[in-house]
Design an enzyme around this catalytic site. Structure first.
Site, PDB file in Angstrom:
ATOM      1  N   ASN A 125     -22.174  46.650 -11.357  1.00 18.32           N
ATOM      2  CA  ASN A 125     -23.152  45.457 -12.793  1.00 18.32           C
ATOM      3  C   ASN A 125     -24.154  44.411 -12.555  1.00 18.32           C
ATOM      4  O   ASN A 125     -24.930  43.917 -12.786  1.00 18.32           O
ATOM      5  CB  ASN A 125     -21.912  45.133 -13.452  1.00 18.32           C
ATOM      6  CG  ASN A 125     -21.436  43.513 -11.893  1.00 18.32           C
ATOM      7  OD1 ASN A 125     -22.225  42.920 -11.101  1.00 18.32           O
ATOM      8  ND2 ASN A 125     -20.426  42.740 -11.994  1.00 18.32           N
ATOM      9  N   LEU A 126     -24.844  44.651 -11.184  1.00 18.24           N
ATOM     10  CA  LEU A 126     -25.919  44.013 -11.185  1.00 18.24           C
ATOM     11  C   LEU A 126     -26.329  42.687 -11.368  1.00 18.24           C
ATOM     12  O   LEU A 126     -27.160  41.985 -10.884  1.00 18.24           O
ATOM     13  CB  LEU A 126     -26.838  44.883 -11.732  1.00 18.24           C
ATOM     14  CG  LEU A 126     -27.090  46.296 -12.084  1.00 18.24           C
ATOM     15  CD1 LEU A 126     -28.029  46.569 -12.720  1.00 18.24           C
ATOM     16  CD2 LEU A 126     -27.981  47.009 -10.599  1.00 18.24           C
ATOM     17  N   GLY A 171     -17.764  43.023  -4.519  1.00 21.60           N
ATOM     18  CA  GLY A 171     -16.801  41.800  -4.773  1.00 21.60           C
ATOM     19  C   GLY A 171     -18.027  40.566  -4.116  1.00 21.60           C
ATOM     20  O   GLY A 171     -18.908  41.208  -3.687  1.00 21.60           O
ATOM     21  N   SER A 224     -12.972  42.408   4.784  1.00 19.09           N
ATOM     22  CA  SER A 224     -13.340  41.645   6.164  1.00 19.09           C
ATOM     23  C   SER A 224     -12.536  41.058   7.145  1.00 19.09           C
ATOM     24  O   SER A 224     -11.509  40.603   6.695  1.00 19.09           O
ATOM     25  CB  SER A 224     -13.982  39.782   4.883  1.00 19.09           C
ATOM     26  OG  SER A 224     -14.513  39.111   5.678  1.00 19.09           O
ATOM     27  N   TYR A 240     -12.723  33.421  -0.353  1.00 19.53           N
ATOM     28  CA  TYR A 240     -12.534  34.438  -0.018  1.00 19.53           C
ATOM     29  C   TYR A 240     -12.215  35.924   0.709  1.00 19.53           C
ATOM     30  O   TYR A 240     -11.825  37.016   0.690  1.00 19.53           O
ATOM     31  CB  TYR A 240     -14.571  34.708   0.324  1.00 19.53           C
ATOM     32  CG  TYR A 240     -14.559  35.927   1.394  1.00 19.53           C
ATOM     33  CD1 TYR A 240     -14.840  36.827   0.728  1.00 19.53           C
ATOM     34  CD2 TYR A 240     -15.331  35.923   2.578  1.00 19.53           C
ATOM     35  CE1 TYR A 240     -15.358  38.132   0.907  1.00 19.53           C
ATOM     36  CE2 TYR A 240     -15.543  37.599   2.703  1.00 19.53           C
ATOM     37  CZ  TYR A 240     -15.720  38.278   2.275  1.00 19.53           C
ATOM     38  OH  TYR A 240     -16.635  39.795   2.521  1.00 19.53           O
ATOM     39  N   LYS A 273      -9.779  39.399  -0.074  1.00 22.26           N
ATOM     40  CA  LYS A 273      -9.525  39.953   0.424  1.00 22.26           C
ATOM     41  C   LYS A 273      -8.423  40.462   0.599  1.00 22.26           C
ATOM     42  O   LYS A 273      -7.729  41.589   0.609  1.00 22.26           O
ATOM     43  CB  LYS A 273     -10.332  40.117   1.723  1.00 22.26           C
ATOM     44  CG  LYS A 273     -11.936  40.482   1.700  1.00 22.26           C
ATOM     45  CD  LYS A 273     -12.792  41.462   0.573  1.00 22.26           C
ATOM     46  CE  LYS A 273     -14.471  41.665   0.426  1.00 22.26           C
ATOM     47  NZ  LYS A 273     -14.670  42.835  -0.071  1.00 22.26           N
ATOM     48  N   ASN A 300     -26.363  33.777   4.009  1.00 18.05           N
ATOM     49  CA  ASN A 300     -26.166  34.458   5.574  1.00 18.05           C
ATOM     50  C   ASN A 300     -26.739  34.267   6.300  1.00 18.05           C
ATOM     51  O   ASN A 300     -27.918  33.758   5.711  1.00 18.05           O
ATOM     52  CB  ASN A 300     -25.139  36.052   5.404  1.00 18.05           C
ATOM     53  CG  ASN A 300     -23.986  36.842   4.876  1.00 18.05           C
ATOM     54  OD1 ASN A 300     -22.839  35.479   4.522  1.00 18.05           O
ATOM     55  ND2 ASN A 300     -24.013  37.165   4.077  1.00 18.05           N
ATOM     56  N   LEU A 301     -26.769  34.295   8.065  1.00 21.00           N
ATOM     57  CA  LEU A 301     -27.785  34.290   8.479  1.00 21.00           C
ATOM     58  C   LEU A 301     -28.611  35.032   8.393  1.00 21.00           C
ATOM     59  O   LEU A 301     -30.183  34.806   8.504  1.00 21.00           O
ATOM     60  CB  LEU A 301     -26.943  33.804  10.233  1.00 21.00           C
ATOM     61  CG  LEU A 301     -27.175  33.765  11.178  1.00 21.00           C
ATOM     62  CD1 LEU A 301     -28.567  32.057  10.790  1.00 21.00           C
ATOM     63  CD2 LEU A 301     -27.415  34.373  12.436  1.00 21.00           C
ATOM     64  N   PHE A 316     -25.091  25.541  10.586  1.00 25.25           N
ATOM     65  CA  PHE A 316     -24.378  24.901  10.288  1.00 25.25           C
ATOM     66  C   PHE A 316     -23.262  24.722  11.462  1.00 25.25           C
ATOM     67  O   PHE A 316     -22.319  25.194  11.791  1.00 25.25           O
ATOM     68  CB  PHE A 316     -22.918  25.203   9.579  1.00 25.25           C
ATOM     69  CG  PHE A 316     -23.955  25.691   8.388  1.00 25.25           C
ATOM     70  CD1 PHE A 316     -24.285  24.921   7.135  1.00 25.25           C
ATOM     71  CD2 PHE A 316     -24.830  26.463   7.678  1.00 25.25           C
ATOM     72  CE1 PHE A 316     -24.865  24.856   5.877  1.00 25.25           C
ATOM     73  CE2 PHE A 316     -25.384  26.614   6.202  1.00 25.25           C
ATOM     74  CZ  PHE A 316     -25.484  25.887   5.585  1.00 25.25           C
ATOM     75  N   ARG A 374     -20.086  24.097   8.414  1.00 28.88           N
ATOM     76  CA  ARG A 374     -19.467  24.713   6.722  1.00 28.88           C
ATOM     77  C   ARG A 374     -18.021  24.447   6.751  1.00 28.88           C
ATOM     78  O   ARG A 374     -17.606  25.154   7.176  1.00 28.88           O
ATOM     79  CB  ARG A 374     -20.488  25.559   6.537  1.00 28.88           C
ATOM     80  CG  ARG A 374     -19.969  26.191   5.468  1.00 28.88           C
ATOM     81  CD  ARG A 374     -21.473  27.428   5.095  1.00 28.88           C
ATOM     82  NE  ARG A 374     -21.621  28.546   6.132  1.00 28.88           N
ATOM     83  CZ  ARG A 374     -21.676  29.052   5.873  1.00 28.88           C
ATOM     84  NH1 ARG A 374     -22.901  29.721   5.124  1.00 28.88           N
ATOM     85  NH2 ARG A 374     -21.958  30.207   7.116  1.00 28.88           N
ATOM     86  N   GLY A 430     -14.864  25.416   5.964  1.00 30.59           N
ATOM     87  CA  GLY A 430     -14.538  28.042   6.014  1.00 30.59           C
ATOM     88  C   GLY A 430     -15.089  27.991   7.055  1.00 30.59           C
ATOM     89  O   GLY A 430     -14.362  29.366   7.471  1.00 30.59           O
TER      90      GLY A 430
END
Length: 334
Positions: free
Chosen positions: A32-33, A82, A124, A148, A152, A198-199, A217, A291, A293
Site C-alpha cells: 500500500n506504499l 506491517g 520478530s 509492536y 506479532k 531504527n539505529l 537512548f 526509550r 519498550g
C-alpha cells in the site's frame, strides 16, 4: 514457485524480492506504499533483470488479495506488510493492531478461500521481551512489552490455530533480530519516511549530514558500555532465510518458528564505531533517556535455523556498515 510478497516495496521486502527472483521464483508484490515507494519496483527489476508484478493495495482487502492470487496462480505467500517501530507502537497501539493484526486476518482469509497452503511470516524477536537468558532460543518464554511485539505474537498464535484447522497448511514464523545493510548494488536499502526509528538508517543520515546528531537512548543498561546490545543481521542474509523457509515448506506442513540472527550482539557505541570506520565519517551523538519498550540486550541462538532450514548468516558487521553507506552514497549521487 509463484510467490505473493506483501510489503515487497519496503526495506526487507525489496531484498527478499531480489533473492526470490534470483532463485527462479515468480513474484507478485502487494504493497500500500504507506512506508515505501513504488519506484523500488524499477530498482528490483534492474537488479533481477526482470520485473515482479506490482499491485498497489492493502492486504486487509480480501477481494484484492484473492484477485492477485488467482491472476498469478500464487502457491506461496511471504507476509512482510506491517508497521515495525517499537517506540511508535507504544505511542499508538491501536494503529499497530489495526494494520498488523487485521492485515494478517485479511490475508489468511484470502489464502483459505483460494487454497494457498504455504506461508512465511515476518515475525520478530521482540516477542521474547526482556530476555531471561542469552542467547535467546525459540523456546524462550514470550513476554511482550510493547504493542509492536504483541501484534506479532497475536499473528503467530493465529497461525498456530489455523494450522490446526487446516492440516495441509504450512506456516513458518521467522523471528528477526535487527536487519541492517543494503544490496551490494546500492540500488535498494533502508530509507524510511521521516526521522528513522531504527539505529542504522539514523546513523546513515547523520553521516550524510541530513540529521545533525544521533540520539542514543540510554547509557545505563547492564551492558559492557552501558548502551543497548542487539543482534544485527545483514538484510541479504535475512532475505536468503526467506527462500530457505519456502524450501522448508515444500516438504513440511504445520506451524514452525525460527530465529534469524547472527548469534552475537553489538552495542550502539560499537555500531557507531564500526560505521565510522567503514564510511570515514564522524557520527556525533548525544545520550538521552531510555526509550520505553526497549530491552538491554538481545541476541539469537541460531542453531535451530542452521539445522532446520540449512541456513546461516555469512556477512560481517563490516559488510553491513559498508553496504548501508554504499546505498546512501548512491542515493545522494542520484
Amino acid at each position: 514457485m509463484n510467490v505473493l510478497l506483501t510489503g515487497g516495496c519496503g526495506y526487507i521486502g525489496s531484498h527478499v524480492a531480489v533473492v526470490l527472483m534470483a532463485a527462479g521464483h515468480h513474484v507478485a508484490i502487494v504493497d500500500n506504499l504507506s512506508n515505501s515507494h513504488q519506484g523500488v519496483v524499477d530498482r528490483i527489476s534492474e537488479i533481477a533483470g526482470r520485473s515482479p508484478a506490482f499491485h498497489r493495495g492493502d492486504v486487509a482487502d480480501v477481494k484484492l488479495v484473492r484477485d492477485v492470487i488467482r491472476e498469478h496462480s500464487v502457491d506461496s505467500v511471504i507476509h512482510l506488510a506491517g508497521f515495525k517501530s517499537v517506540g511508535e507502537s507504544v505511542q499508538w497501539p491501536l494503529k499497530y493492531y489495526q494494520n498488523n493484526v487485521c492485515g494478517a486476518l485479511g490475508l489468511l482469509e484470502a489464502m483459505e478461500a483460494e487454497s494457498v497452503a504455504h506461508l512465511v511470516f515476518s515475525s520478530s524477536a521482540t516477542i521474547y521481551g526482556d530476555p531471561r537468558y542469552l542467547p535467546v532460543d525459540e523456546s524462550h518464554p514470550q513476554h511482550v512489552i510493547n504493542a509492536y511485539g504483541r501484534s506479532k505474537l497475536h499473528i503467530e498464535d493465529m497461525l498456530r490455530d489455523v494450522c490446526v484447522s487446516r492440516p495441509s497448511l504450512g506456516a513458518v514464523c521467522l523471528r528477526y533480530f535487527n536487519p541492517v545493510g543494503a544490496h551490494s548494488s546500492g540500488l535498494i536499502g533502508d530509507r524510511p519516511r521521516g526521522i528513522p526509528n531504527n539505529l542504522m538508517p539514523y546513523v546513515v543520515q547523520v553521516a550524510s549530514g541530513e540529521l545533525e546528531r544521533l540520539k542514543v537512548f540510554g547509557d545505563d543498561y547492564p551492558t559492557p558500555d552501558g548502551t543497548g546490545v542487539r543482534d544485527y543481521i545483514h538484510v541479504m542474509d535475512l532475505a536468503e532465510g526467506h527462500v530457505a523457509a519456502l524450501d522448508y515448506l515444500s516438504s513440511n506442513s504445520g506451524w514452525h518458528a525460527f530465529n534469524l540472527g547472527t548469534g552475537r550482539g553489538y552495542s550502539v557505541l560499537e555500531m557507531i564505531r564500526a560505521f565510522e570506520a567503514q564510511s570515514g565519517r564522524s557520527i556525533p551523538f548525544e545520550i538521552t533517556g531510555r526509550r520505553q519498550g526497549d530491552v538491554a540486550c538481545s541476541y539469537a541462538d541460531i542453531r535451530s535455523a542452521a539445522q532446520g532450514l540449512n541456513w546461516r548468516a555469512t556477512r560481517s558487521l563490516e559488510d553491513m556498515c559498508a553496504s548501508a553507506w554504499g546505498f546512501q552514497s548512491r542515493l545522494a549521487g542520484g
